[in-house]
Design a protein around this motif. Structure first.
Motif, PDB file in Angstrom:
ATOM      1  N   LEU A  26     -13.849 -23.025 -41.953  1.00  0.00           N
ATOM      2  CA  LEU A  26     -13.811 -21.677 -41.394  1.00  0.00           C
ATOM      3  C   LEU A  26     -12.722 -20.830 -42.045  1.00  0.00           C
ATOM      4  O   LEU A  26     -12.896 -19.619 -42.250  1.00  0.00           O
ATOM      5  CB  LEU A  26     -13.573 -21.751 -39.879  1.00  0.00           C
ATOM      6  CG  LEU A  26     -14.725 -22.332 -39.056  1.00  0.00           C
ATOM      7  CD1 LEU A  26     -14.277 -22.589 -37.623  1.00  0.00           C
ATOM      8  CD2 LEU A  26     -15.926 -21.398 -39.076  1.00  0.00           C
ATOM      9  N   ARG A  27     -11.593 -21.464 -42.380  1.00  0.00           N
ATOM     10  CA  ARG A  27     -10.536 -20.724 -43.076  1.00  0.00           C
ATOM     11  C   ARG A  27     -10.978 -20.319 -44.481  1.00  0.00           C
ATOM     12  O   ARG A  27     -10.661 -19.222 -44.941  1.00  0.00           O
ATOM     13  CB  ARG A  27      -9.263 -21.577 -43.153  1.00  0.00           C
ATOM     14  CG  ARG A  27      -8.531 -21.724 -41.823  1.00  0.00           C
ATOM     15  CD  ARG A  27      -7.153 -22.326 -42.008  1.00  0.00           C
ATOM     16  NE  ARG A  27      -7.229 -23.729 -42.392  1.00  0.00           N
ATOM     17  CZ  ARG A  27      -7.222 -24.742 -41.525  1.00  0.00           C
ATOM     18  NH1 ARG A  27      -7.167 -24.498 -40.227  1.00  0.00           N
ATOM     19  NH2 ARG A  27      -7.278 -25.990 -41.948  1.00  0.00           N
ATOM     20  N   ASP A  29     -14.123 -19.881 -45.438  1.00  0.00           N
ATOM     21  CA  ASP A  29     -15.319 -19.035 -45.424  1.00  0.00           C
ATOM     22  C   ASP A  29     -15.437 -18.328 -44.077  1.00  0.00           C
ATOM     23  O   ASP A  29     -16.108 -18.804 -43.164  1.00  0.00           O
ATOM     24  CB  ASP A  29     -16.567 -19.883 -45.691  1.00  0.00           C
ATOM     25  CG  ASP A  29     -17.817 -19.046 -45.903  1.00  0.00           C
ATOM     26  OD1 ASP A  29     -17.753 -17.815 -45.679  1.00  0.00           O
ATOM     27  OD2 ASP A  29     -18.857 -19.608 -46.289  1.00  0.00           O
ATOM     28  N   PRO A  30     -14.784 -17.177 -43.907  1.00  0.00           N
ATOM     29  CA  PRO A  30     -14.803 -16.468 -42.628  1.00  0.00           C
ATOM     30  C   PRO A  30     -16.160 -15.853 -42.291  1.00  0.00           C
ATOM     31  O   PRO A  30     -16.336 -15.305 -41.203  1.00  0.00           O
ATOM     32  CB  PRO A  30     -13.737 -15.379 -42.822  1.00  0.00           C
ATOM     33  CG  PRO A  30     -13.661 -15.179 -44.292  1.00  0.00           C
ATOM     34  CD  PRO A  30     -13.917 -16.525 -44.903  1.00  0.00           C
ATOM     35  N   ARG A  31     -17.126 -15.947 -43.211  1.00  0.00           N
ATOM     36  CA  ARG A  31     -18.458 -15.380 -42.937  1.00  0.00           C
ATOM     37  C   ARG A  31     -19.280 -16.261 -42.007  1.00  0.00           C
ATOM     38  O   ARG A  31     -20.319 -15.823 -41.496  1.00  0.00           O
ATOM     39  CB  ARG A  31     -19.228 -15.189 -44.251  1.00  0.00           C
ATOM     40  CG  ARG A  31     -18.591 -14.178 -45.203  1.00  0.00           C
ATOM     41  CD  ARG A  31     -19.337 -14.172 -46.521  1.00  0.00           C
ATOM     42  NE  ARG A  31     -19.242 -15.478 -47.190  1.00  0.00           N
ATOM     43  CZ  ARG A  31     -19.945 -15.822 -48.257  1.00  0.00           C
ATOM     44  NH1 ARG A  31     -20.811 -14.963 -48.785  1.00  0.00           N
ATOM     45  NH2 ARG A  31     -19.796 -17.017 -48.807  1.00  0.00           N
ATOM     46  N   ARG A  33     -20.816 -17.753 -38.892  1.00  0.00           N
ATOM     47  CA  ARG A  33     -20.952 -17.116 -37.585  1.00  0.00           C
ATOM     48  C   ARG A  33     -21.378 -18.069 -36.465  1.00  0.00           C
ATOM     49  O   ARG A  33     -21.335 -17.712 -35.282  1.00  0.00           O
ATOM     50  CB  ARG A  33     -21.999 -15.975 -37.648  1.00  0.00           C
ATOM     51  CG  ARG A  33     -21.768 -14.926 -38.716  1.00  0.00           C
ATOM     52  CD  ARG A  33     -20.351 -14.389 -38.754  1.00  0.00           C
ATOM     53  NE  ARG A  33     -19.861 -13.945 -37.455  1.00  0.00           N
ATOM     54  CZ  ARG A  33     -18.596 -14.037 -37.087  1.00  0.00           C
ATOM     55  NH1 ARG A  33     -17.696 -14.577 -37.877  1.00  0.00           N
ATOM     56  NH2 ARG A  33     -18.240 -13.583 -35.911  1.00  0.00           N
ATOM     57  N   HIS A  64     -12.594 -17.862 -33.856  1.00  0.00           N
ATOM     58  CA  HIS A  64     -13.402 -17.313 -34.948  1.00  0.00           C
ATOM     59  C   HIS A  64     -14.656 -16.587 -34.464  1.00  0.00           C
ATOM     60  O   HIS A  64     -15.498 -16.207 -35.275  1.00  0.00           O
ATOM     61  CB  HIS A  64     -13.798 -18.433 -35.906  1.00  0.00           C
ATOM     62  CG  HIS A  64     -12.644 -19.077 -36.598  1.00  0.00           C
ATOM     63  ND1 HIS A  64     -12.132 -18.605 -37.798  1.00  0.00           N
ATOM     64  CD2 HIS A  64     -11.877 -20.162 -36.258  1.00  0.00           C
ATOM     65  CE1 HIS A  64     -11.119 -19.373 -38.172  1.00  0.00           C
ATOM     66  NE2 HIS A  64     -10.943 -20.317 -37.264  1.00  0.00           N
TER      67      HIS A  64
END
Length: 230
Positions: A26-27, A29-31, A33, A64
């Motif tokens: 997640l860090r 690839d913040p995309r 969902r 997130h």
């Protein structure tokens, strides 16, 4: 890409989804969902998501703004203890979570009925998409299953089914030990409808799969579960 969705794999170990690896993903690839999990009996490994990791996943989802999709397809098949409470029981009404269950595993495969627990706006959107596929559904069957649930028939069937599958599980594992000996290792699953068997590194799993198919037996090896697009 699968159905317009980019899928990113996260490892699973003996305690379920590796949440530390998920946090790093997640860090990077913040995309991302949403996260899809099978906390009760992960398929195909059969492991159960540990309590500490469940709490960590819920916290990661909050940080997130992730949608958690919880697939609890075999909740009734907990053999050695009471079923573990789903993530939906801990998440709270304000948490973005979709809990999915199925009746086809408990009854018969041809009975394609399931259920969803989610926030009203998510359910509304899911209903609209479902209606685009099938506007009619099967109302008599749905009503019959609802009645069986209310009058306790489904619960009694679930208890009987658990006993039967424990017997089948134990019979299968006895035969695996007898016939395959130290060529394989496995842990007795606490529930679910699968057994995850590991073979010695010197043995070619693809050869076993081909030989089994020639004898009308369909088995899946590790490569069958590693088709992930990045």
């Amino acid at each position: 890409m699968q159905g317009g969705i980019r899928v990113v794999g996260v490892p699973v170990d003996h305690e379920g989804l590796d949440v530390e690896c998920l946090a790093q993903t997640l860090r990077n690839d913040p995309r991302i969902r949403a996260v899809y999990v099978m906390p009760h009996h992960q398929y195909p490994t059969t492991v159960t998501f540990g309590a500490g990791r469940r709490l960590k996943l819920l916290e990661l989802a909050r940080q997130h703004d992730l949608l958690i999709i919880e697939d609890d397809y075999d909740h009734d098949y907990r053999c050695d203890s009471a079923p573990v409470l789903p993530l939906a029981a801990r998440a709270g009404a304000d948490r973005r979570l979709i809990h999915i269950g199925s009746l086809s595993k408990l009854t018969i495969p041809a009975l394609r009925l399931g259920y969803v627990i989610a926030q009203p706006d998510i359910l509304k959107r899911m209903t609209e998409l479902r209606e685009a596929i099938d506007r009619q559904g099967d109302v008599p069957l749905e009503q019959a299953m609802a009645l069986m649930n209310r009058n306790g028939v489904l619960g009694r069937h679930a208890r009987k089914a658990r006993r039967i599958y424990v017997e089948r599980r134990d019979f299968l594992l006895r035969k695996v030990r007898e016939k395959l000996g130290d060529a394989v290792t496995f842990s007795v699953p606490a529930g679910g409808l699968a057994v995850w068997i590991k073979i010695k590194a010197c043995i070619d799993g693809d050869d076993w799969k081909i030989s089994a198919k020639k004898n009308s037996l369909n088995i899946k090896n590790e490569s069958s579960f590693c088709r992930v697009a990045k």
